[in-house]
Design a protein around this motif. Structure first.
Motif, short mmCIF file in Angstrom:
data_model
loop_
_atom_site.label_atom_id
_atom_site.label_comp_id
_atom_site.label_asym_id
_atom_site.label_seq_id
_atom_site.Cartn_x
_atom_site.Cartn_y
_atom_site.Cartn_z
N LEU A 176 0.74 -1.19 -0.05
CA LEU A 176 0.10 0.02 0.07
C LEU A 176 0.92 1.59 0.02
O LEU A 176 2.08 1.30 0.58
CB LEU A 176 -1.00 -0.05 1.25
N PRO A 177 0.42 2.27 -0.54
CA PRO A 177 1.24 3.64 -0.84
C PRO A 177 1.57 4.08 0.73
O PRO A 177 2.83 4.51 0.66
CB PRO A 177 0.19 4.63 -1.60
N ASP A 178 0.81 4.35 1.60
CA ASP A 178 1.23 4.83 2.98
C ASP A 178 2.20 4.12 3.52
O ASP A 178 3.24 4.44 4.05
CB ASP A 178 0.03 4.86 3.72
N LEU A 179 2.05 2.70 3.53
CA LEU A 179 3.08 1.64 4.10
C LEU A 179 4.53 1.91 3.26
O LEU A 179 5.52 2.10 3.97
CB LEU A 179 2.74 0.35 4.09
N GLN A 180 4.48 1.92 2.10
CA GLN A 180 5.75 2.09 1.23
C GLN A 180 6.32 3.51 1.68
O GLN A 180 7.59 3.38 1.68
CB GLN A 180 5.31 1.89 -0.36
N ALA A 181 5.46 4.41 1.79
CA ALA A 181 6.16 5.70 2.00
C ALA A 181 6.85 5.63 3.42
O ALA A 181 8.02 6.27 3.50
CB ALA A 181 5.27 6.88 2.07
N GLY A 182 6.31 5.29 4.19
CA GLY A 182 6.70 4.86 5.73
C GLY A 182 8.21 4.02 5.74
O GLY A 182 9.15 4.44 6.40
N LYS A 183 8.28 3.28 4.91
CA LYS A 183 9.27 2.30 4.71
C LYS A 183 10.45 3.10 4.16
O LYS A 183 11.47 2.88 4.64
CB LYS A 183 8.78 0.87 3.93
N GLU A 184 9.97 3.71 3.09
CA GLU A 184 11.08 4.25 2.30
C GLU A 184 11.69 5.48 3.40
O GLU A 184 12.90 5.72 3.17
CB GLU A 184 10.66 4.93 1.23
N ALA A 185 11.10 5.91 4.25
CA ALA A 185 11.61 7.21 5.03
C ALA A 185 12.49 6.52 6.16
O ALA A 185 13.48 7.03 6.59
CB ALA A 185 10.17 7.79 5.63
N LEU A 186 12.19 5.47 6.52
CA LEU A 186 12.93 4.60 7.51
C LEU A 186 14.35 4.20 7.03
O LEU A 186 15.38 4.39 7.45
CB LEU A 186 12.31 3.55 7.98
N LEU A 187 14.19 3.66 5.74
CA LEU A 187 15.36 3.08 4.91
C LEU A 187 16.30 4.35 4.80
O LEU A 187 17.58 4.26 4.81
CB LEU A 187 14.95 2.59 3.83
N ALA A 188 15.82 5.50 4.31
CA ALA A 188 16.75 6.91 4.20
C ALA A 188 17.09 7.21 5.61
O ALA A 188 18.46 7.52 5.46
CB ALA A 188 15.84 7.93 3.73
#
Length: 287
Positions: free
Chosen positions: A101-113
Motif C-alpha cells: 500500500l502507498p502509505d506503508l511504502q512511504a513509511g518504509k522508504e523514510a525509515l530506509l533513508a
C-alpha cells in the motif's frame, strides 16, 4: 498492523541466541515504533513467534534457491517491512519488486533513508499499489518483464482476503508468469476457522479490523488450476522447527485439523487440454 506484527516477530527472532536469520531492519523498525516492546523482547525471549520464524526461514531458502537456479526477477507481494533485498545474498543485477500500500511504502522508504539503507544488494524497486486493485499495471510500469522467469513470494497475506480476491491475485500472478517461474506461498485450510482454540483469536482479529477470510483445503489441486505444480508442507514438517514451539498436525486428510500450508510451486506449460482442471474455484473454500 500486520506489517508491524511481522516485523516484531522477525525482530524477536533476530534477538535470540540461536536465530534462524538476522533482520536488523525489523529491529530498527520496532525500536522506533515500540521501544518498550523491543526491550522486553531482548530481556525475555519468547517462543510465541516460532511459527513465523520458521516460515520466514522457509521462504528465505525458497528465494535463495530460485536465485541460484538463475532467476533474476523477484516479486514480493504485500511486502510490508520485508528486508530480503538487504539481508539475502542476491546478485546485483537481480530486479526485486516490493508491492504494498502507498502509505506503508512511504513509511518504509523514510525509515530506509533515515538508516542510510539506500543501496540494496540488488535492484530493489518499491511499487505502491493495492493488491485488490489493478496492481499489475503498476508492476509493469516499474519495469517488471512478464516474459522473464519470476520468483513470486506471497507470505502472510492471502487469508486476509476473500475467496474472490484470492482468486484474482492468483489469476494475475499466473498471467504474468513465464514458464519456469516459481511461487512461494502461504495459506491456511478451512478447518482452521472451525477449530475451538482459534475462535477467540479470530474474533480479536475481526474486532481489530484485520479478519481472516479465506482458506483452501486442497492446495495442490487449487494451484494446478492456476497452472502451477506445487509441493506443500506444514511448519512442523520443516527441519527448522526442531526444538521450536510449532504445533504438529495429524496426517492429511485427517479432518478437523487447523493447517498452515507452506507451498513452493513452478509454473508449468499448458500441456494437453485433457490434463487441465476445469473448475476455476478451489474446493473447500469459505463461502
Amino acid at each position: 498492523m500486520t506489517a508491524h506484527w511481522i516485523a516484531v516477530a522477525r525482530a524477536a527472532e533476530t534477538l535470540r541466541a540461536d536465530p534462524l536469520f538476522l533482520d536488523s531492519l525489523a529491529v530498527e523498525f520496532v525500536a522506533r515504533t515500540d521501544p518498550v516492546l523491543l526491550a522486553d523482547l531482548r530481556d525475555n525471549p519468547t517462543p510465541r513467534f516460532d511459527v513465523l520464524a520458521v516460515r520466514t526461514k522457509f521462504f528465505d531458502d525458497f528465494l535463495s534457491t530460485a536465485v541460484r537456479d538463475g532467476l533474476r526477477q523477484v516479486v514480493i507481494v504485500a511486502a510490508g517491512m520485508d528486508s530480503r533485498a538487504y539481508r539475502l545474498d542476491l546478485p546485483a543485477e537481480l530486479r526485486l519488486f516490493e508491492i504494498d500500500l502507498p502509505d506503508l511504502q512511504a513509511g518504509k522508504e523514510a525509515l530506509l533513508a533515515e538508516l542510510g539503507l539506500t543501496n540494496a544488494r540488488c535492484r530493489r524497486r518499491a511499487v505502491a499499489a493495492n493488491m485488490v486493485g489493478d496492481w499489475s499495471a503498476r508492476l509493469r510500469a516499474a519495469g517488471f518483464d512478464p516474459g522473464e522467469r519470476t520468483a513470486w513470494l506471497i507470505e502472510g497475506f492471502l487469508y486476509y482476503l476473500t475467496d474472490e480476491q484470492v482468486e484474482a491475485v492468483l489469476d494475475t500472478v499466473s498471467r504474468l508468469s513465464a514458464e519456469g517461474s516459481v511461487l512461494g506461498l502461504e495459506h491456511v485450510n478451512t478447518d482452521l476457522y472451525r477449530a475451538p482454540w482459534m475462535q477467540q483469536w479470530l474474533a480479536d482479529m475481526r474486532r481489530e479490523g484485520r479478519p481472516w477470510q479465506s482458506g483452501v483445503d486442497e492446495p495442490e489441486a487449487w494451484l494446478a488450476r492456476h497452472g502451477f505444480r506445487s509441493q506443500v508442507r506444514e511448519p512442523a514438517d520443516l527441519p527448522e522447527a526442531t526444538g521450536r514451539r510449532v504445533p504438529k498436525t495429524p496426517p492429511r486428510p485427517t479432518p478437523g485439523a487447523a493447517r498452515t500450508w507452506l507451498i513452493t510451486a513452478e509454473r508449468a506449460g499448458e500441456g494437453p487440454p485433457g490434463n487441465r482442471v476445469a473448475d476455476p474455484r478451489p474446493k473447500g473454500t469459505l463461502r
